[in-house]
Design a protein around this motif. Structure first.
Motif, PDB file in Angstrom:
ATOM      1  N   TYR A 145       0.827  -1.214   0.000  1.00  0.00           N
ATOM      2  CA  TYR A 145       0.000   0.000   0.000  1.00  0.00           C
ATOM      3  C   TYR A 145       0.859   1.262   0.000  1.00  0.00           C
ATOM      4  CZ  TYR A 145      -3.055   3.707   1.641  1.00  0.00           C
ATOM      5  OH  TYR A 145      -3.732   4.903   1.769  1.00  0.00           O
ATOM      6  N   PHE A 146       2.034   1.187   0.638  1.00  0.00           N
ATOM      7  CA  PHE A 146       2.873   2.376   0.771  1.00  0.00           C
ATOM      8  C   PHE A 146       3.617   2.721  -0.517  1.00  0.00           C
ATOM      9  CE2 PHE A 146       2.285   0.702   5.039  1.00  0.00           C
ATOM     10  CZ  PHE A 146       1.915   1.847   5.733  1.00  0.00           C
ATOM     11  N   LYS A 147       3.435   1.895  -1.550  1.00  0.00           N
ATOM     12  CA  LYS A 147       4.072   2.183  -2.831  1.00  0.00           C
ATOM     13  C   LYS A 147       3.588   3.501  -3.418  1.00  0.00           C
ATOM     14  CE  LYS A 147       4.598  -0.889  -5.977  1.00  0.00           C
ATOM     15  NZ  LYS A 147       4.301  -1.982  -6.936  1.00  0.00           N
ATOM     16  N   HIS A 148       2.362   3.916  -3.031  1.00  0.00           N
ATOM     17  CA  HIS A 148       1.843   5.153  -3.612  1.00  0.00           C
ATOM     18  C   HIS A 148       2.647   6.379  -3.173  1.00  0.00           C
ATOM     19  CE1 HIS A 148      -0.039   5.555   0.379  1.00  0.00           C
ATOM     20  NE2 HIS A 148      -0.226   6.824   0.098  1.00  0.00           N
ATOM     21  N   LEU A 149       3.431   6.223  -2.092  1.00  0.00           N
ATOM     22  CA  LEU A 149       4.250   7.343  -1.622  1.00  0.00           C
ATOM     23  C   LEU A 149       5.450   7.597  -2.530  1.00  0.00           C
ATOM     24  CD1 LEU A 149       4.239   6.668   2.236  1.00  0.00           C
ATOM     25  CD2 LEU A 149       2.908   8.388   0.981  1.00  0.00           C
ATOM     26  N   ILE A 150       5.837   6.607  -3.297  1.00  0.00           N
ATOM     27  CA  ILE A 150       6.968   6.788  -4.219  1.00  0.00           C
ATOM     28  C   ILE A 150       6.505   6.655  -5.669  1.00  0.00           C
ATOM     29  CG2 ILE A 150       8.777   6.081  -2.609  1.00  0.00           C
ATOM     30  CD1 ILE A 150       8.647   3.283  -3.848  1.00  0.00           C
ATOM     31  N   SER A 151       5.236   6.940  -5.882  1.00  0.00           N
ATOM     32  CA  SER A 151       4.684   6.865  -7.236  1.00  0.00           C
ATOM     33  C   SER A 151       4.615   8.280  -7.833  1.00  0.00           C
ATOM     34  CB  SER A 151       3.280   6.244  -7.187  1.00  0.00           C
ATOM     35  OG  SER A 151       2.700   6.205  -8.454  1.00  0.00           O
ATOM     36  N   LEU A 157       8.701  11.309  -3.402  1.00  0.00           N
ATOM     37  CA  LEU A 157       8.379  11.029  -2.000  1.00  0.00           C
ATOM     38  C   LEU A 157       8.106  12.295  -1.183  1.00  0.00           C
ATOM     39  CD1 LEU A 157       8.067   9.060   0.366  1.00  0.00           C
ATOM     40  CD2 LEU A 157      10.550   9.169   0.681  1.00  0.00           C
ATOM     41  N   PRO A 158       8.956  13.329  -1.233  1.00  0.00           N
ATOM     42  CA  PRO A 158       8.672  14.530  -0.428  1.00  0.00           C
ATOM     43  C   PRO A 158       7.332  15.173  -0.776  1.00  0.00           C
ATOM     44  CG  PRO A 158      10.937  14.551  -1.192  1.00  0.00           C
ATOM     45  CD  PRO A 158      10.253  13.435  -1.914  1.00  0.00           C
ATOM     46  N   LEU A 159       7.031  15.279  -2.075  1.00  0.00           N
ATOM     47  CA  LEU A 159       5.770  15.885  -2.494  1.00  0.00           C
ATOM     48  C   LEU A 159       4.580  15.026  -2.080  1.00  0.00           C
ATOM     49  CD1 LEU A 159       6.603  17.309  -6.043  1.00  0.00           C
ATOM     50  CD2 LEU A 159       6.236  18.569  -3.920  1.00  0.00           C
ATOM     51  N   ASN A 160       4.730  13.708  -2.206  1.00  0.00           N
ATOM     52  CA  ASN A 160       3.642  12.816  -1.809  1.00  0.00           C
ATOM     53  C   ASN A 160       3.392  12.871  -0.304  1.00  0.00           C
ATOM     54  OD1 ASN A 160       3.086  11.919  -4.411  1.00  0.00           O
ATOM     55  ND2 ASN A 160       4.551  10.238  -4.293  1.00  0.00           N
ATOM     56  N   LEU A 161       4.455  12.969   0.478  1.00  0.00           N
ATOM     57  CA  LEU A 161       4.302  13.104   1.932  1.00  0.00           C
ATOM     58  C   LEU A 161       3.616  14.421   2.281  1.00  0.00           C
ATOM     59  CD1 LEU A 161       7.730  11.740   3.248  1.00  0.00           C
ATOM     60  CD2 LEU A 161       5.476  10.657   3.476  1.00  0.00           C
ATOM     61  N   LEU A 162       3.985  15.481   1.570  1.00  0.00           N
ATOM     62  CA  LEU A 162       3.355  16.783   1.796  1.00  0.00           C
ATOM     63  C   LEU A 162       1.862  16.721   1.472  1.00  0.00           C
ATOM     64  CD1 LEU A 162       3.808  19.754   2.545  1.00  0.00           C
ATOM     65  CD2 LEU A 162       4.262  20.210   0.125  1.00  0.00           C
ATOM     66  N   GLU A 163       1.535  16.007   0.408  1.00  0.00           N
ATOM     67  CA  GLU A 163       0.124  15.847   0.033  1.00  0.00           C
ATOM     68  C   GLU A 163      -0.640  15.074   1.113  1.00  0.00           C
ATOM     69  OE1 GLU A 163      -2.601  14.090  -3.645  1.00  0.00           O
ATOM     70  OE2 GLU A 163      -0.485  13.539  -3.469  1.00  0.00           O
ATOM     71  N   GLU A 164      -0.001  14.036   1.660  1.00  0.00           N
ATOM     72  CA  GLU A 164      -0.650  13.248   2.710  1.00  0.00           C
ATOM     73  C   GLU A 164      -0.922  14.105   3.944  1.00  0.00           C
ATOM     74  OE1 GLU A 164      -1.564   9.818   2.575  1.00  0.00           O
ATOM     75  OE2 GLU A 164      -1.260  10.302   0.466  1.00  0.00           O
ATOM     76  N   LEU A 165      -0.044  15.039   4.242  1.00  0.00           N
ATOM     77  CA  LEU A 165      -0.242  15.940   5.376  1.00  0.00           C
ATOM     78  C   LEU A 165      -1.284  17.012   5.067  1.00  0.00           C
ATOM     79  CD1 LEU A 165       3.474  16.461   6.501  1.00  0.00           C
ATOM     80  CD2 LEU A 165       1.727  15.097   7.657  1.00  0.00           C
TER      81      LEU A 165
END
Length: 233
Positions: A145-151, A157-165
């Motif tokens: 499931y965590f693959k979407h963080l590096i997609s 990854l940094p942008l995806n983490l920012l989006e999750e926040l």
């Protein structure tokens, strides 16, 4: 102090109480959250106490909402996703809907305010949705499931983490801002034109409360949708 400021002060009295050094709880928010939970429990109890084959009254009303939400989940999550998410999504919708509307009740010996006019409640709900999304994702897909963080690639990854926040923050601010603004405006109207206009605004606010509960619930369903779609790919 202006009318708007006075009204804002009337609405925003969360009753902060320091229970431990440095630990402050908004007691008004706590009381209204407990009351909201009691009302939701009472509605569900009344709707399920004597279940009839041909529903009427409160059972008919609750079933209408459940069937409506089921159709939304069927369309976005599929049958399996709906079965897994139904208890969470329906409970979330009922809580937010009642919480949004409870602040419109007349204050008789007690000041009623919506729990969702407190950013702490709105943010807590949105964080709960984010955590639930990760729980559902891990149940269905495991570590994949965590693959979407590096997609689509690891550099994202940094942008995806920012989006999750950002997702829970924007959900919380939307709910909090709309409910708080509506209650402040209602208090202003009562001070400026205490007849007719406030009653019309209450009717409009009932619709806004429902729409905000729907939007929050729909965003929750949208957040869950990729989990069940990817599980079948």
């Amino acid at each position: 102090m202006g009318v708007a400021e006075a009204a804002g002060t009337e609405i925003i009295h969360y009753g902060p109480t320091e229970i431990l050094p440095g630990v402050v709880i908004n007691m008004q928010t706590m009381y209204m959250s407990w009351l909201t939970m009691l009302i939701v429990a009472a509605i569900v109890f009344a709707a399920t106490r004597h279940v009839e084959r041909i529903p009427h009254g409160i059972q008919n009303l609750v079933e209408m909402f459940i069937e409506w939400l089921d159709k939304l989940m069927d369309a976005n999550l599929g049958i399996e996703g709906r079965r897994m998410a139904t208890p969470f999504v329906i409970t979330l919708f009922l809580f937010i809907f009642v919480a949004n509307e409870i602040g419109l009740m007349p204050s008789i010996a007690f000041h009623f305010s919506s729990p969702t006019n407190d950013i702490n409640v709105a943010l807590g709900l949105s964080i709960m949705v984010a955590v639930a999304t990760y729980i559902f994702g891990c149940i269905k897909q495991g570590p994949k499931y965590f693959k979407h963080l590096i997609s689509p690639f690891a550099l994202m990854l940094p942008l995806n983490l920012l989006e999750e926040l950002a997702k829970p923050l924007t959900m919380a601010l939307r709910l909090f801002g709309n409910i708080l603004a509506g209650e402040i405006l209602l208090a202003v109207l009562y001070q400026l034109v205490p007849f007719i206009i406030p009653n019309l605004w209450i009717g409009f606010s009932l619709i806004i409360g429902f729409l905000q509960a729907f939007i929050f619930t729909m965003l929750t369903i949208i957040a869950l949708a990729p989990i069940f779609k990817q599980a079948h790919e």
